[in-house]
Scaffold this motif. Structure first.
Motif, PDB file in Angstrom:
ATOM      1  N   ASN A  37       0.868  -1.176   0.000  1.00  0.00           N
ATOM      2  CA  ASN A  37       0.000   0.000   0.000  1.00  0.00           C
ATOM      3  C   ASN A  37       0.901   1.221   0.000  1.00  0.00           C
ATOM      4  N   ALA A  38       0.911   1.961  -1.092  1.00  0.00           N
ATOM      5  CA  ALA A  38       1.774   3.126  -1.252  1.00  0.00           C
ATOM      6  C   ALA A  38       3.250   2.753  -1.054  1.00  0.00           C
ATOM      7  N   GLY A  39       3.621   1.584  -1.549  1.00  0.00           N
ATOM      8  CA  GLY A  39       5.012   1.157  -1.478  1.00  0.00           C
ATOM      9  C   GLY A  39       5.401   0.441  -0.212  1.00  0.00           C
ATOM     10  N   GLN A  40       4.525   0.441   0.792  1.00  0.00           N
ATOM     11  CA  GLN A  40       4.827  -0.229   2.057  1.00  0.00           C
ATOM     12  C   GLN A  40       4.147  -1.593   2.098  1.00  0.00           C
ATOM     13  N   PRO A  41       4.868  -2.651   2.477  1.00  0.00           N
ATOM     14  CA  PRO A  41       4.266  -3.989   2.521  1.00  0.00           C
ATOM     15  C   PRO A  41       3.211  -4.087   3.617  1.00  0.00           C
ATOM     16  N   VAL A  42       2.074  -4.687   3.270  1.00  0.00           N
ATOM     17  CA  VAL A  42       0.985  -4.836   4.239  1.00  0.00           C
ATOM     18  C   VAL A  42       0.501  -6.274   4.344  1.00  0.00           C
ATOM     19  N   GLY A  43       0.956  -7.154   3.447  1.00  0.00           N
ATOM     20  CA  GLY A  43       0.481  -8.526   3.515  1.00  0.00           C
ATOM     21  C   GLY A  43       1.194  -9.435   2.525  1.00  0.00           C
ATOM     22  N   MET A  44       0.851 -10.725   2.607  1.00  0.00           N
ATOM     23  CA  MET A  44       1.452 -11.720   1.725  1.00  0.00           C
ATOM     24  C   MET A  44       0.384 -12.753   1.352  1.00  0.00           C
ATOM     25  N   LEU A  45       0.309 -13.059   0.051  1.00  0.00           N
ATOM     26  CA  LEU A  45      -0.594 -14.089  -0.445  1.00  0.00           C
ATOM     27  C   LEU A  45       0.197 -15.357  -0.736  1.00  0.00           C
TER      28      LEU A  45
END
Length: 609
Positions: free
Chosen positions: A313-321
């Motif tokens: 989100n806006a270049g910042q990691p927020v999750g992993m699939l």
């Protein structure tokens, strides 16, 4: 008196009824990821009221018999405040052991609230406080099994404050353990506190728990905790609790994290640079948080070798699939039609393992070892200044660690397992390249060969191993590098400012240990009869230490060869002083004070009294 108590109860009931509790949040820093790991939720009463202080608030609730009601209200206010601000990472919620068994907590109310707020349970850490004695341990263990089964993690608070939480650690096996602030404040200047925390760290590794150092108030303690390899820290130096806490690391904290000391355990050969998380990353194009599940499925179908997809989100990691998890979900009837057009954050892991590019391989391995098992399959996200860079896999990490271990075994001394010549040389070159002032000390045992010949090589090996142990005890393990050149020769690269005192302490410790290793007759005579190097029978003195030290300043030497040569000359001078018939036999330290462009050598040598 009764009127005051009635007023207090009335005020407390009004606070609970009107929802006047104020949650504040204190950030917890992950030293290895160089980011905010999460927040501890604390509570305050209304500003200006008599129950504003948490101590007064909870004491009043206990007197009024409203402790559980207050705790439930605190938990709900904290969860809503955390979700309303969309704070990152995990939320540490303070919970008393008795509250864990309360039906209101176990009846699904909290789970329903989390669903309402959009908070997955794996972002919540239940932090058990020790202000209430555990009377039903089997019941607590069963309750924790219930919460863990729903995704919650467990922490215990104030390790070291009392024996009870040591037993809690042993019985409850929490994922996080918080070190009491008593052991953290002043740790940079207190060797006893340092070794206490080091022991806690050893226990944490055995129990697969992550340590959180509480009460960090000074930059020196922050640096010490960071260099020890403790996972996380919190305290006023990082940030005070606030209703709207910082979302990013404050500048002072970022600056402290940037002040890396020279590594004391260089395991890699060649360049002398240790591998970091950046060396393991693979550049995978991330998904935007706004991407749909259909887009994610298409990415996986197009690339059979793609096992995970990071979400940003806006270049910042927020999750992993995870490939297998997502495809399994959509293999069920009508799942594609129901969820394909929805955001990919619906099925992603909201708490992936995120590390900074500068995290060392050792730090990364420890993080994976302590993390839930699914991280071994998903791998980790690598960031730089908080921005997504790529993804690393546990397989690549294991391969790198194996190479490092083989290299370490190749270059370690087999008798003491201390670094040998190659690591010593690499470390000196790294110190020189970093323009760091240090002291190179060459340590040698005097009168060792006659002792070894007379008493046997096994006794001689005992002396060498004893010296290796004493050297490691004498240095500051946070700053000083210890190496074993071979035989009875050792080498120390000091960064400690009190290095000279440590050298003399080492000489005294070695003399005391030698006294304990010989018989009463040799001890009384101060030696023994044996053949010398020329095969002549004569009186031999007991082994002592000679230490030659060289101060190395920026620009004074160009390579480890020059430093080693200067230290060797200083060691020879120390041995001459030790043999001086006018001195008291016991040990010698010679300090070479040579400067560039000067031929004069002014010794500073003393005899052990």
């Amino acid at each position: 008196m009764l009127s005051l108590i009635d007023d207090e109860i009335s005020e407390l009931r009004n606070i609970l009824a009107e929802g006047l509790l104020v949650p504040v949040f204190q950030p917890i820093v992950d030293f290895r990821a160089r980011s905010i790991f999460g927040y501890e939720a604390l509570i305050r009463g209304p500003e200006g009221g008599s129950l504003h202080s948490p101590d007064q608030l909870f004491a009043a609730a206990k007197r009024a018999g409203l402790a559980l009601e207050l705790e439930h209200a605190c938990r709900e206010a904290s969860l809503r405040g955390f979700a309303a601000q969309s704070l990152v990472g995990r939320l540490f919620l303070n919970v008393t052991p008795g509250c864990l068994l309360d039906p209101q907590l176990m009846n699904g109310h909290t789970q329903a609230l989390l669903r309402e707020l959009g908070l997955p349970a794996n972002r919540i850490v239940l932090e058990l406080t020790e202000n209430q004695q555990i009377t039903d341990l089997p019941g607590i263990q069963e309750a924790l099994l219930h919460y863990r089964g729903r995704g919650f993690q467990i922490a215990i608070d104030d390790l070291g404050e009392g024996f009870a939480n040591l037993r809690m650690w042993s019985d409850l096996r929490p994922e996080f353990v918080k070190i009491d602030k008593h052991f953290v404040h002043g740790i940079a200047d207190d060797r006893i506190k340092y070794h206490f925390v080091r022991a806690m760290q050893d226990l944490a590794e055995i129990c697969n728990a992550s340590l959180v150092a509480e009460g960090i108030e000074r930059a020196e303690d922050f640096n010490c905790i960071r260099d020890m390899g403790i996972a996380c820290g919190q305290g006023y130096f990082i940030a005070r609790p606030a209703p709207k806490p910082p979302r990013h690391l404050p500048p002072a904290v970022s600056s402290a994290l940037d002040q890396r000391r020279i590594s004391l355990t260089p395991l890699a050969s060649g360049s002398g640079k240790l591998p970091t998380a950046r060396t393991l990353l693979r550049a995978i194009e991330p998904l935007s948080i706004s991407a749909t599940n259909d887009v994610a499925i298409a990415r996986f179908e197009a690339d059979p070798e793609l096992y995970v997809l990071p979400v940003v989100n806006a270049g910042q990691p927020v999750g992993m699939l995870n490939r297998h998890s997502l495809i399994d979900r959509f293999a069920r009837p009508f799942r594609r039609e129901l969820y394909g057009s929805k955001s990919c954050d619906l099925f992603m892991d909201h708490a992936p393992l995120i590390v900074d590019e500068q995290a060392s391989i050792q730090e990364l391995a420890l993080m994976l070892a302590l993390a839930p098992k699914h991280y071994l399959y998903d791998g980790f996200i690598v960031t730089g200044d908080g921005k997504y860079l790529g993804v690393g896999s546990s397989q690549d990490l294991m391969a790198t660690i194996t190479e490092m271990q083989i290299s370490a075994a190749r270059y370690a001394n087999p008798l003491t397992q201390l670094p040998g010549n190659v690591p010593i040389n690499e470390h000196i070159d790294r110190m020189l390249g970093a323009d760091v002032d240090f002291v190179a000390a060459y340590i040698d045992i005097d009168n060792f060969k006659p002792f070894n010949d007379n008493f046997g090589y096994r006794r001689g090996d005992d002396v060498i191993q004893t010296l290796g142990q004493l050297v490691c005890e004498a240095v500051d393990q946070r700053n000083d590098f210890v190496g074993h050149i071979g035989g009875d020769d050792f080498f120390v690269v000091f960064q400690s400012v009190d290095w000279e005192i440590r050298c003399w302490q080492l000489i005294r410790s070695f003399a005391e240990r030698m006294d304990a290793m010989i018989g009463p007759e040799e001890r009384a005579q101060g030696g023994y009869m044996a053949e010398n190097r020329r095969g002549e029978l004569g009186f031999q003195s007991l082994p002592t230490l000679s230490i030659g030290a060289v101060r190395v300043q920026s620009g004074q030497f160009e390579s480890h060869r020059e430093v080693a040569a200067a230290a060797s000359v200083a060691k020879k001078q120390a041995k001459k002083r030790a043999k001086d018939p006018g001195g008291v036999i016991g040990g010698s330290v010679f300090i070479e004070r040579r400067r560039l462009g000067a031929d004069l050598v002014v010794p500073a040598s003393r005899q052990l009294n």
